[in-house]
Design a protein around this motif. Structure first.
Motif, PDB file in Angstrom:
ATOM      1  N   MET A 162      -7.859 -23.933   2.683  1.00 51.14           N
ATOM      2  CA  MET A 162      -6.728 -24.404   3.468  1.00 51.14           C
ATOM      3  C   MET A 162      -6.511 -23.483   4.671  1.00 51.14           C
ATOM      4  O   MET A 162      -6.564 -22.263   4.552  1.00 51.14           O
ATOM      5  N   ALA A 163      -6.252 -24.094   5.848  1.00 53.29           N
ATOM      6  CA  ALA A 163      -6.015 -23.309   7.051  1.00 53.29           C
ATOM      7  C   ALA A 163      -4.688 -22.575   6.948  1.00 53.29           C
ATOM      8  O   ALA A 163      -3.738 -23.034   6.299  1.00 53.29           O
ATOM      9  N   THR A 164      -4.595 -21.410   7.577  1.00 52.49           N
ATOM     10  CA  THR A 164      -3.357 -20.642   7.627  1.00 52.49           C
ATOM     11  C   THR A 164      -2.724 -20.796   9.001  1.00 52.49           C
ATOM     12  O   THR A 164      -3.327 -21.327   9.939  1.00 52.49           O
ATOM     13  N   ILE A 165      -1.485 -20.314   9.152  1.00 49.37           N
ATOM     14  CA  ILE A 165      -0.767 -20.408  10.416  1.00 49.37           C
ATOM     15  C   ILE A 165      -1.532 -19.711  11.525  1.00 49.37           C
ATOM     16  O   ILE A 165      -1.529 -20.134  12.684  1.00 49.37           O
ATOM     17  N   LYS A 166      -2.252 -18.622  11.182  1.00 50.43           N
ATOM     18  CA  LYS A 166      -3.004 -17.876  12.184  1.00 50.43           C
ATOM     19  C   LYS A 166      -4.191 -18.672  12.715  1.00 50.43           C
ATOM     20  O   LYS A 166      -4.742 -18.357  13.773  1.00 50.43           O
ATOM     21  N   ASP A 167      -4.598 -19.717  11.964  1.00 55.03           N
ATOM     22  CA  ASP A 167      -5.778 -20.489  12.355  1.00 55.03           C
ATOM     23  C   ASP A 167      -5.455 -21.635  13.311  1.00 55.03           C
ATOM     24  O   ASP A 167      -6.377 -22.283  13.827  1.00 55.03           O
ATOM     25  N   VAL A 168      -4.163 -21.916  13.535  1.00 54.87           N
ATOM     26  CA  VAL A 168      -3.793 -23.104  14.309  1.00 54.87           C
ATOM     27  C   VAL A 168      -2.903 -22.727  15.485  1.00 54.87           C
ATOM     28  O   VAL A 168      -2.275 -21.664  15.502  1.00 54.87           O
ATOM     29  N   GLU A 169      -2.864 -23.613  16.456  1.00 56.54           N
ATOM     30  CA  GLU A 169      -1.991 -23.448  17.624  1.00 56.54           C
ATOM     31  C   GLU A 169      -1.139 -24.695  17.765  1.00 56.54           C
ATOM     32  O   GLU A 169      -1.652 -25.823  17.707  1.00 56.54           O
ATOM     33  N   VAL A 170       0.160 -24.534  17.937  1.00 54.97           N
ATOM     34  CA  VAL A 170       1.077 -25.660  18.106  1.00 54.97           C
ATOM     35  C   VAL A 170       1.007 -26.132  19.552  1.00 54.97           C
ATOM     36  O   VAL A 170       1.382 -25.392  20.474  1.00 54.97           O
ATOM     37  N   LEU A 171       0.518 -27.331  19.773  1.00 55.85           N
ATOM     38  CA  LEU A 171       0.432 -27.882  21.123  1.00 55.85           C
ATOM     39  C   LEU A 171       1.730 -28.540  21.544  1.00 55.85           C
ATOM     40  O   LEU A 171       2.116 -28.487  22.714  1.00 55.85           O
ATOM     41  N   ASN A 172       2.393 -29.178  20.625  1.00 60.42           N
ATOM     42  CA  ASN A 172       3.675 -29.815  20.926  1.00 60.42           C
ATOM     43  C   ASN A 172       4.448 -30.001  19.641  1.00 60.42           C
ATOM     44  O   ASN A 172       3.886 -30.421  18.622  1.00 60.42           O
ATOM     45  N   CYS A 173       5.722 -29.681  19.685  1.00 58.57           N
ATOM     46  CA  CYS A 173       6.589 -29.887  18.528  1.00 58.57           C
ATOM     47  C   CYS A 173       7.981 -30.191  19.059  1.00 58.57           C
ATOM     48  O   CYS A 173       8.667 -29.295  19.559  1.00 58.57           O
ATOM     49  N   GLU A 174       8.371 -31.440  19.007  1.00 57.26           N
ATOM     50  CA  GLU A 174       9.687 -31.830  19.499  1.00 57.26           C
ATOM     51  C   GLU A 174      10.296 -32.854  18.563  1.00 57.26           C
ATOM     52  O   GLU A 174       9.615 -33.454  17.731  1.00 57.26           O
ATOM     53  N   TYR A 175      11.570 -33.048  18.718  1.00 59.60           N
ATOM     54  CA  TYR A 175      12.288 -33.976  17.851  1.00 59.60           C
ATOM     55  C   TYR A 175      13.486 -34.504  18.636  1.00 59.60           C
ATOM     56  O   TYR A 175      13.794 -34.018  19.731  1.00 59.60           O
ATOM     57  N   GLY A 176      14.161 -35.489  18.085  1.00 57.20           N
ATOM     58  CA  GLY A 176      15.332 -35.998  18.793  1.00 57.20           C
ATOM     59  C   GLY A 176      15.947 -37.187  18.094  1.00 57.20           C
ATOM     60  O   GLY A 176      15.596 -37.532  16.966  1.00 57.20           O
ATOM     61  N   LYS A 177      16.880 -37.793  18.790  1.00 56.17           N
ATOM     62  CA  LYS A 177      17.621 -38.940  18.278  1.00 56.17           C
ATOM     63  C   LYS A 177      17.334 -40.145  19.159  1.00 56.17           C
ATOM     64  O   LYS A 177      17.556 -40.109  20.377  1.00 56.17           O
ATOM     65  N   ASN A 178      16.850 -41.213  18.545  1.00 56.30           N
ATOM     66  CA  ASN A 178      16.567 -42.453  19.257  1.00 56.30           C
ATOM     67  C   ASN A 178      17.663 -43.482  19.012  1.00 56.30           C
ATOM     68  O   ASN A 178      18.446 -43.377  18.063  1.00 56.30           O
TER      69      ASN A 178
END
Length: 318
Positions: free
Chosen positions: A1-17
């Motif tokens: 299993m990959a760890t946090i150090k192995d990945v890069e967050v490209l986009n993380c957003e949320y909201g109300k529609n």
């Protein structure tokens, strides 16, 4: 299993529609209404809620909804664009917010007239296109505003054809010099960086919707020939671009009408009865508009006089 150090967050957003509400403004006996649907998305400076389950920076979506309603109460909705700007500016006051984007669309209520007299508090919903806008801002970046109209259904019953196209062994489409041209239009333009615009004045005085209709239909007594849906899209873009925008996107979702062969019924059909065949791609491709013809156009200017226009992007809310 990959760890946090192995990945890069490209986009993380949320909201109300789909925050739907009606804002009523009273001036004595005369009432004014704005019914809108709002979608607001945030991107935080840290993705710790996503990576670690730490929610300490998260502004709950319920708070986003309540904020939109409170701003409508406090500030009113002078224009769709100004309301979207108010929402963006408010959320950018939170130090943990890195990016905010707001989409607002309006229900097309028009004041009811009786014998030419405008009614003080009665309205009718006229489905002749939905006005919308978007505003977005990054931390330490400019606030950029877009506007447009969608769900505008247009038709002309002649002065349209499609000939001279490329053909090979798989081509079965016949050439047509006279056909019905019909479609559902989405048109979006950029105002660029937010300035002291009178957005309603631009919309009504420049008659954006009327420009679209003029480019589509041509002169009222004779019309104007369209050799393709693509050329019609370009004609709309060129006319609207002359009025308001730096960048303009137009999507025309085709509706085809095929003349019904009635020979087996003993009838001659002189293009009087046609069968509708609407091309709707919704659901076939993820994160796409139902579209047939789409094009983006921008005004070419010298960089020294005007900064590069913000690109028009298909809204995730539409």
């Amino acid at each position: 299993m990959a760890t946090i150090k192995d990945v890069e967050v490209l986009n993380c957003e949320y909201g109300k529609n789909t925050i739907k509400f009606l804002r009523l403004h009273r001036e004595g006996k005369k009432h004014f209404v704005k019914e809108v649907e709002v979608c607001t998305h945030l991107r935080l400076t840290s993705a710790q809620e996503y990576l670690e389950g730490n929610n300490s920076l998260v502004i709950p979506t319920d708070t986003i909804k309540n904020t939109v309603l409170a701003l409508a109460k406090k500030n009113g909705i002078p224009t769709l664009e100004q309301f979207a700007i108010d929402i963006c500016k408010y959320f950018m006051t939170f130090c943990q917010v890195a990016y905010v984007k707001t989409y607002v669309q309006e229900v097309p209520w028009q004041r009811l007239h009786e014998n030419g007299v405008p009614h003080v508090h009665s309205f009718i919903c006229v489905p002749d296109g939905i006005r919308f806008c978007e505003a977005e801002q990054c931390r330490n970046g400019p606030l950029v505003v877009f506007a447009g109209i969608k769900d505008l259904k247009l038709m002309k019953t002649t002065q349209s054809g499609f000939e001279g196209f490329y053909k090979n062994e798989y081509t079965t489409l016949p050439e047509r010099h006279d056909r019905i041209l019909c479609g559902e239009l989405f048109c979006k333009w950029s105002y660029g960086e937010c300035k002291d615009f009178d957005f309603d004045c631009i919309w009504y005085m420049n008659k954006i919707r009327e420009c679209i209709l003029e480019a589509f239909a041509g002169p009222p007594d004779c019309g104007e020939y369209s050799p393709s849906y693509q050329k019609t899209v370009n004609s709309i873009q060129m006319l609207v671009l002359s009025k308001v925008s730096q960048v303009i996107e137009v999507i025309l979702n085709n509706t085809f009408y095929n003349v019904v062969d009635m020979k087996n019924l003993g009838l001659t059909n002189d293009k009087e009865v046609s069968k509708c065949s609407k091309h709707n791609l919704r659901g076939l491709f993820r994160n796409t508009q139902p579209k047939s013809i789409a094009a983006v156009l921008h005004r070419v200017v010298k960089a020294s006089k005007l900064s590069h226009p913000a690109p028009v992007k298909a809204s995730p809310y539409l």
